[in-house]
Design an enzyme around this catalytic site. Structure first.
Site, PDB file in Angstrom:
ATOM      1  N   ARG A  82       0.847  -1.199   0.000  1.00  0.00           N
ATOM      2  CA  ARG A  82       0.000   0.000   0.000  1.00  0.00           C
ATOM      3  C   ARG A  82       0.874   1.237   0.000  1.00  0.00           C
ATOM      4  O   ARG A  82       1.750   1.398   0.839  1.00  0.00           O
ATOM      5  CB  ARG A  82      -0.921   0.002   1.228  1.00  0.00           C
ATOM      6  CG  ARG A  82      -1.677   1.313   1.486  1.00  0.00           C
ATOM      7  CD  ARG A  82      -2.885   1.433   0.594  1.00  0.00           C
ATOM      8  NE  ARG A  82      -3.518   2.740   0.670  1.00  0.00           N
ATOM      9  CZ  ARG A  82      -4.596   3.019   1.398  1.00  0.00           C
ATOM     10  NH1 ARG A  82      -5.151   2.091   2.143  1.00  0.00           N
ATOM     11  NH2 ARG A  82      -5.123   4.210   1.380  1.00  0.00           N
ATOM     12  N   ARG A  91      -5.344   1.547  -4.746  1.00  0.00           N
ATOM     13  CA  ARG A  91      -4.553   0.921  -3.688  1.00  0.00           C
ATOM     14  C   ARG A  91      -4.573  -0.594  -3.808  1.00  0.00           C
ATOM     15  O   ARG A  91      -5.568  -1.172  -4.231  1.00  0.00           O
ATOM     16  CB  ARG A  91      -5.025   1.347  -2.312  1.00  0.00           C
ATOM     17  CG  ARG A  91      -6.505   1.066  -2.082  1.00  0.00           C
ATOM     18  CD  ARG A  91      -7.095   2.050  -1.123  1.00  0.00           C
ATOM     19  NE  ARG A  91      -7.767   3.085  -1.872  1.00  0.00           N
ATOM     20  CZ  ARG A  91      -8.824   3.729  -1.461  1.00  0.00           C
ATOM     21  NH1 ARG A  91      -9.336   3.493  -0.301  1.00  0.00           N
ATOM     22  NH2 ARG A  91      -9.397   4.644  -2.192  1.00  0.00           N
ATOM     23  N   ASP A  94      -6.759  -1.768   1.257  1.00  0.00           N
ATOM     24  CA  ASP A  94      -7.226  -0.779   2.218  1.00  0.00           C
ATOM     25  C   ASP A  94      -7.974  -1.554   3.285  1.00  0.00           C
ATOM     26  O   ASP A  94      -8.837  -2.376   2.965  1.00  0.00           O
ATOM     27  CB  ASP A  94      -8.162   0.230   1.526  1.00  0.00           C
ATOM     28  CG  ASP A  94      -8.634   1.319   2.461  1.00  0.00           C
ATOM     29  OD1 ASP A  94      -7.808   1.824   3.251  1.00  0.00           O
ATOM     30  OD2 ASP A  94      -9.826   1.675   2.411  1.00  0.00           O
ATOM     31  N   ASP A  96     -10.057  -0.866   6.822  1.00  0.00           N
ATOM     32  CA  ASP A  96     -10.647   0.108   7.740  1.00  0.00           C
ATOM     33  C   ASP A  96     -11.339  -0.609   8.885  1.00  0.00           C
ATOM     34  O   ASP A  96     -11.969  -1.654   8.689  1.00  0.00           O
ATOM     35  CB  ASP A  96     -11.697   0.959   7.025  1.00  0.00           C
ATOM     36  CG  ASP A  96     -11.104   1.891   5.982  1.00  0.00           C
ATOM     37  OD1 ASP A  96      -9.974   2.369   6.188  1.00  0.00           O
ATOM     38  OD2 ASP A  96     -11.776   2.129   4.967  1.00  0.00           O
TER      39      ASP A  96
END
Length: 162
Positions: A82, A91, A94, A96
């Site tokens: 990344r 990307r 990712d 989260d």
């Protein structure tokens, strides 16, 4: 203490499915993966001049605090190539934190629940698949309710496999 964290994973560079699988495998080093949604192909939002993503949701049981988990997730992202070149840009991976138990955090480094999760079909569709009844602690709505309340517009396609 064991904490339940709901994560959103996404990739739109290279072998998107392989990036997701690699990230999920690396999550095992920081906790126990309890559930993984189907993969979903999704159109990019905000910065739309990029390839489609493959997204999924993961339930991770971990003994880490929310801040420790975020630090480890950033390490996993870096380990998978990344690069943060453009905000919301392409990307390899990712990751989260969507929810962390019923914790609410609003700091410069970390915001839980994820601040945009209630507006993102690409987040809610996979989350509602693995945890339709999980409650957003700020909005007091389940993942299914939040998904059902979204206006039409964002394109999300469930894939058979990645």
């Amino acid at each position: 203490m064991r904490n339940l964290a709901y994560l959103s994973l996404g990739s739109n560079i290279g072998d998107r499915g392989a990036h997701l699988r690699d990230a999920i495998a690396r999550l095992a080093s920081i906790g126990q993966v309890k559930a993984v949604s189907s993969p979903y192909e999704t159109e990019p939002v905000e910065f739309t001049a990029q390839d489609c993503f493959v997204n999924c949701a993961v339930l991770l049981e971990t003994s880490l605090s929310a801040a420790e988990l975020m630090a480890r997730l950033l390490e996993i992202e870096r380990g998978l190539g990344r690069e943060r070149i453009r905000k919301k840009g392409p990307r390899t991976i990712d990751i989260d934190i969507l929810l962390f138990g019923d914790l609410v955090v609003d700091s410069a480094d970390l915001t839980i629940p994820h601040p945009a999760m209630a507006q993102r079909r690409f987040v809610l569709e996979p989350l509602a698949e693995i945890a339709p009844d999980v409650v957003h602690p700020g909005l007091q709505r389940t993942a299914r309710q939040l998904l059902d309340e979204l206006p039409p517009g964002q394109k999300v396609w469930k894939l058979c496999k990645t």
